[in-house]
Design an enzyme around this catalytic site. Structure first.
Site, PDB file in Angstrom:
ATOM      1  N   THR A 112       0.878  -1.183   0.000  1.00 33.43           N
ATOM      2  CA  THR A 112       0.000   0.000   0.000  1.00 33.43           C
ATOM      3  C   THR A 112       0.910   1.227   0.000  1.00 33.43           C
ATOM      4  OG1 THR A 112      -0.145  -0.331   2.394  1.00 33.43           O
ATOM      5  CG2 THR A 112      -2.078  -0.930   1.095  1.00 33.43           C
ATOM      6  N   VAL A 164       6.103  -7.312  11.699  1.00 31.49           N
ATOM      7  CA  VAL A 164       7.470  -7.831  11.799  1.00 31.49           C
ATOM      8  C   VAL A 164       8.502  -6.837  11.303  1.00 31.49           C
ATOM      9  CG1 VAL A 164       6.792 -10.232  11.675  1.00 31.49           C
ATOM     10  CG2 VAL A 164       7.209  -8.955   9.567  1.00 31.49           C
ATOM     11  N   LYS A 223      -2.320  -0.548  13.785  1.00 34.70           N
ATOM     12  CA  LYS A 223      -1.142  -0.722  12.936  1.00 34.70           C
ATOM     13  C   LYS A 223      -0.550   0.620  12.493  1.00 34.70           C
ATOM     14  CE  LYS A 223       1.914  -2.100  10.078  1.00 34.70           C
ATOM     15  NZ  LYS A 223       3.081  -2.886  10.382  1.00 34.70           N
ATOM     16  N   ARG A 239      10.526   6.913  32.720  1.00 32.80           N
ATOM     17  CA  ARG A 239       9.433   7.027  31.746  1.00 32.80           C
ATOM     18  C   ARG A 239       9.853   7.752  30.471  1.00 32.80           C
ATOM     19  NH1 ARG A 239       7.590   7.201  36.622  1.00 32.80           N
ATOM     20  NH2 ARG A 239       7.890   9.436  36.873  1.00 32.80           N
ATOM     21  N   GLY A 242      13.652   5.757   6.564  1.00 29.64           N
ATOM     22  CA  GLY A 242      13.351   5.077   5.304  1.00 29.64           C
ATOM     23  C   GLY A 242      12.507   3.844   5.525  1.00 29.64           C
ATOM     24  N   CYS A 250       7.468   1.467   5.514  1.00 28.74           N
ATOM     25  CA  CYS A 250       6.406   1.499   6.531  1.00 28.74           C
ATOM     26  C   CYS A 250       6.362   2.840   7.241  1.00 28.74           C
ATOM     27  CB  CYS A 250       6.643   0.415   7.568  1.00 28.74           C
ATOM     28  SG  CYS A 250       6.934  -1.187   6.835  1.00 28.74           S
TER      29      CYS A 250
HETATM   30  N1  SAJ Z   1      15.344   4.980  12.739  1.00 29.82           N
HETATM   31  C1  SAJ Z   1      15.952   6.104  13.273  1.00 29.82           C
HETATM   32  N2  SAJ Z   1      16.014   6.212  14.631  1.00 29.82           N
HETATM   33  C2  SAJ Z   1      15.508   5.259  15.468  1.00 29.82           C
HETATM   34  C3  SAJ Z   1      14.886   4.125  14.898  1.00 29.82           C
HETATM   35  C4  SAJ Z   1      14.815   4.005  13.536  1.00 29.82           C
HETATM   36  O1  SAJ Z   1      16.417   6.997  12.559  1.00 29.82           O
HETATM   37  O2  SAJ Z   1      15.612   5.447  16.690  1.00 29.82           O
HETATM   38  C5  SAJ Z   1      15.211   4.855  11.275  1.00 29.82           C
HETATM   39  C6  SAJ Z   1      15.859   3.620  10.677  1.00 29.82           C
HETATM   40  O3  SAJ Z   1      17.209   3.800  10.429  1.00 29.82           O
HETATM   41  C7  SAJ Z   1      15.038   3.443   9.406  1.00 29.82           C
HETATM   42  C8  SAJ Z   1      13.646   3.900   9.818  1.00 29.82           C
HETATM   43  O4  SAJ Z   1      13.835   4.704  10.967  1.00 29.82           O
HETATM   44  O5  SAJ Z   1      15.505   4.289   8.363  1.00 29.82           O
HETATM   45  C9  SAJ Z   1      12.673   2.784  10.105  1.00 29.82           C
HETATM   46  O6  SAJ Z   1      13.309   1.703  10.763  1.00 29.82           O
HETATM   47  P1  SAJ Z   1      12.616   0.854  11.944  1.00 29.82           P
HETATM   48  O7  SAJ Z   1      13.583  -0.170  12.380  1.00 29.82           O
HETATM   49  O8  SAJ Z   1      12.107   1.766  12.979  1.00 29.82           O
HETATM   50  O9  SAJ Z   1      11.320   0.224  11.254  1.00 29.82           O
HETATM   51  P2  SAJ Z   1      10.997  -0.729   9.993  1.00 29.82           P
HETATM   52  O10 SAJ Z   1      10.443   0.137   8.901  1.00 29.82           O
HETATM   53  O11 SAJ Z   1      12.110  -1.637   9.663  1.00 29.82           O
HETATM   54  O12 SAJ Z   1       9.811  -1.618  10.612  1.00 29.82           O
HETATM   55  C10 SAJ Z   1       8.694  -0.992  11.222  1.00 29.82           C
HETATM   56  C11 SAJ Z   1       8.429  -1.666  12.559  1.00 29.82           C
HETATM   57  N3  SAJ Z   1       7.476  -0.877  13.348  1.00 29.82           N
HETATM   58  C12 SAJ Z   1       7.758  -0.469  14.596  1.00 29.82           C
HETATM   59  O13 SAJ Z   1       8.804  -0.699  15.152  1.00 29.82           O
HETATM   60  C13 SAJ Z   1       6.676   0.303  15.281  1.00 29.82           C
HETATM   61  C14 SAJ Z   1       7.911  -3.066  12.326  1.00 29.82           C
HETATM   62  O14 SAJ Z   1       7.510  -3.666  13.543  1.00 29.82           O
HETATM   63  C15 SAJ Z   1       6.704  -3.014  11.373  1.00 29.82           C
HETATM   64  O15 SAJ Z   1       6.216  -4.305  11.087  1.00 29.82           O
HETATM   65  C16 SAJ Z   1       7.145  -2.390  10.079  1.00 29.82           C
HETATM   66  O16 SAJ Z   1       7.584  -1.074  10.364  1.00 29.82           O
HETATM   67  C17 SAJ Z   1       5.979  -2.387   9.112  1.00 29.82           C
HETATM   68  O17 SAJ Z   1       5.990  -3.215   8.187  1.00 29.82           O
HETATM   69  O18 SAJ Z   1       5.014  -1.650   9.312  1.00 29.82           O
END
Ligand code: SAJ
Length: 421
Positions: free
Chosen positions: A83, A153, A204, A244, A255, A258
């Site tokens: 999506t 995931v 979600k 907290r 990036g 999601c």
């Molecule tokens: N990032 C930061 N700072 C942080 C954490 C992440 O800059 O403190 C960046 C990462 O480098 C990356 C982006 O954010 O560019 C996203 O990375 P991520 O590890 O936070 O998430 P995704 O996209 O790999 O996976 C997320 C997850 N959602 C959550 O943690 C709430 C995963 O559980 C979901 O299943 C997935 O999105 C999805 O498919 O929706």
């Protein structure tokens, strides 16, 4: 329930299909791309994900998994298609619509339909149900059951998290939720919570919005620390000693398919109310620009500068380059006349050429760490110093061993810790 049709053999659909197959279900995997169908039928995979090759291979060998271009009548259907956003940042539900229409051609009374794709709240009730009902003459919740069950995931840990994570199942009525729960219970070890479809959709989208807003706060705080001449890494660590507080990590941007996408579903649906969510998105989207600007300041006065970029993937230890801020940084620097070379050992394909580490570092005026791949910690700073022309390291994720790089002669700057100028 014996047979399951999984529509969309991507990062979620393929692992789900093969796990169901390894749990004894007869699984039909459907994809619109004939190359993916062929690859899967050979027992191979078209995406990199730890452990996936083994599970898919075993599922095909056992005869429980088969891939095709069009669905056939099954007891249950799981829709796991993308999506994305349109260029106008509106949710593009065309894949969900097409998959739903495909299901409608084979749907029989008593079947269960599940949407897993991250979708704007209301999609199951207001789009999927009416499409299925009008195409088949069957009534959702009466003649067939219909539920929304988001995947949750993390790329890089998909197989483990598919089994271990808790799941939220939202039915368009109680029977729909219960039937969907029974299907997931076959392989999910975590708890399964039942609710209505729209609540599950909101859960979600909000999970990822929560993360995006928190990362935006970290990024904004990092910029404030740069202005103050202090180090966010220390501020974050100390603030997180509060019971907290859980400050996230700043970086070159957000990036993946999601977190940088889902919050727009809420902004689009509620433009007047979701203003905080929009501001957070914009803050995160502006980070590559910040990295490029800081780099240009640092390179001022250098004729024909070269930048060695470490990382193309959107985050550490995955091969996924979708919406990767590293690629945006590369493009922004190139547009400013910097020669850019990118090293990333993980992605098989990227929209920019990827080179080996030594070629990347050779004659670079600056090394910029953009992706927190564990292997980058194995780079020997003295070796890097031998290859590069300038001794500048811009670590946008405060990831490398600062002292070791400094000892090798590099001037080190991390995002969130004051300007080099
Ligand atoms: N990032 C930061 N700072 C942080 C954490 C992440 O800059 O403190 C960046 C990462 O480098 C990356 C982006 O954010 O560019 C996203 O990375 P991520 O590890 O936070 O998430 P995704 O996209 O790999 O996976 C997320 C997850 N959602 C959550 O943690 C709430 C995963 O559980 C979901 O299943 C997935 O999105 C999805 O498919 O929706």
């Amino acid at each position: 329930m014996q047979s399951v049709c999984v529509l969309g053999l991507g990062y979620i659909g393929l692992p789900t299909a093969s796990i169901l197959a390894s749990n004894g279900f007869s699984v039909l995997g459907v994809d619109v791309d004939p190359r993916i169908v062929e690859t899967v039928n050979r027992g191979e995979i078209h995406i990199e994900e730890p452990g996936l090759r083994t599970v898919v291979h075993a599922a095909i060998q056992s005869g429980n998994l088969r891939a095709t271009l069009a669905p056939e009548a099954c007891d249950a259907y799981i829709i796991a298609v993308p999506t994305p956003l349109t260029h106008g940042r509106q949710p593009d539900l065309s894949y969900v619509r097409r998959a739903t229409e495909q299901v409608a051609t084979v749907l029989t009374p008593g079947a269960l339909v599940i949407l897993e794709s991250t979708s704007p709240p209301g999609t199951t009730r207001d789009l999927v149900a009416p499409l299925l009902e009008s195409a088949t003459g069957l009534k959702a919740g009466v003649d067939f059951t219909l539920a929304y069950c988001p995947e949750r995931v993390m790329p890089g840990r998909i197989l483990r998290e598919l089994i271990e994570n808790d799941r939220v199942v939202g039915g368009i009525n109680a029977e729909s939720a219960a039937r969907a729960r029974d299907l997931y219970a076959a392989f999910v070890g975590g708890d399964i919570f039942l609710t209505d479809a729209t609540t599950a959709e909101m859960v979600k989208v909000l999970e990822n919005t929560y993360r995006d807003v928190n990362i935006a706060l970290a990024n904004e705080a990092a910029l404030l620390c740069e202005s103050l001449g202090i180090d966010y890494a220390q501020v974050g660590k100390l603030a997180n000693r509060h019971p907290r507080v859980n400050l996230h990590t700043p970086g070159p941007g957000v990036g993946g398919h999601c977190i940088s996408v889902d919050p727009w579903f809420l902004v689009h649906a509620f433009p007047d109310t979701a203003t905080l969510i929009r501001a957070a998105r914009e803050r995160n989207d502006a980070m590559p620009q910040h990295v490029a600007e800081e780099t240009m300041k640092w390179l001022e006065g250098i004729a024909s500068p070269k930048a060695a970029l470490l990382g193309a993937a959107f985050k550490g230890n995955v091969d996924d380059v979708r919406e990767s801020p590293a690629l945006t940084v590369a493009a922004l620097l190139q547009a400013r006349g910097v020669e850019v070379s990118v090293h990333d050992p993980l992605p098989a394909h990227a929209p920019v050429p990827l080179v080996d580490l030594n070629t990347c570092l050779l004659d670079a005026d600056i090394v910029i760490l953009l992706t927190d791949h564990a292997v980058f910690r194995e780079i020997v700073p003295t070796e890097a110093a031998r290859l590069t022309r300038g001794l500048r390291l811009y670590d946008t994720r405060a990831f490398l061993d600062k002292a070791a790089w400094q000892a090798a002669g590099f001037e080190v700057r991390t995002l969130g810790s004051g300007s080099p100028a």
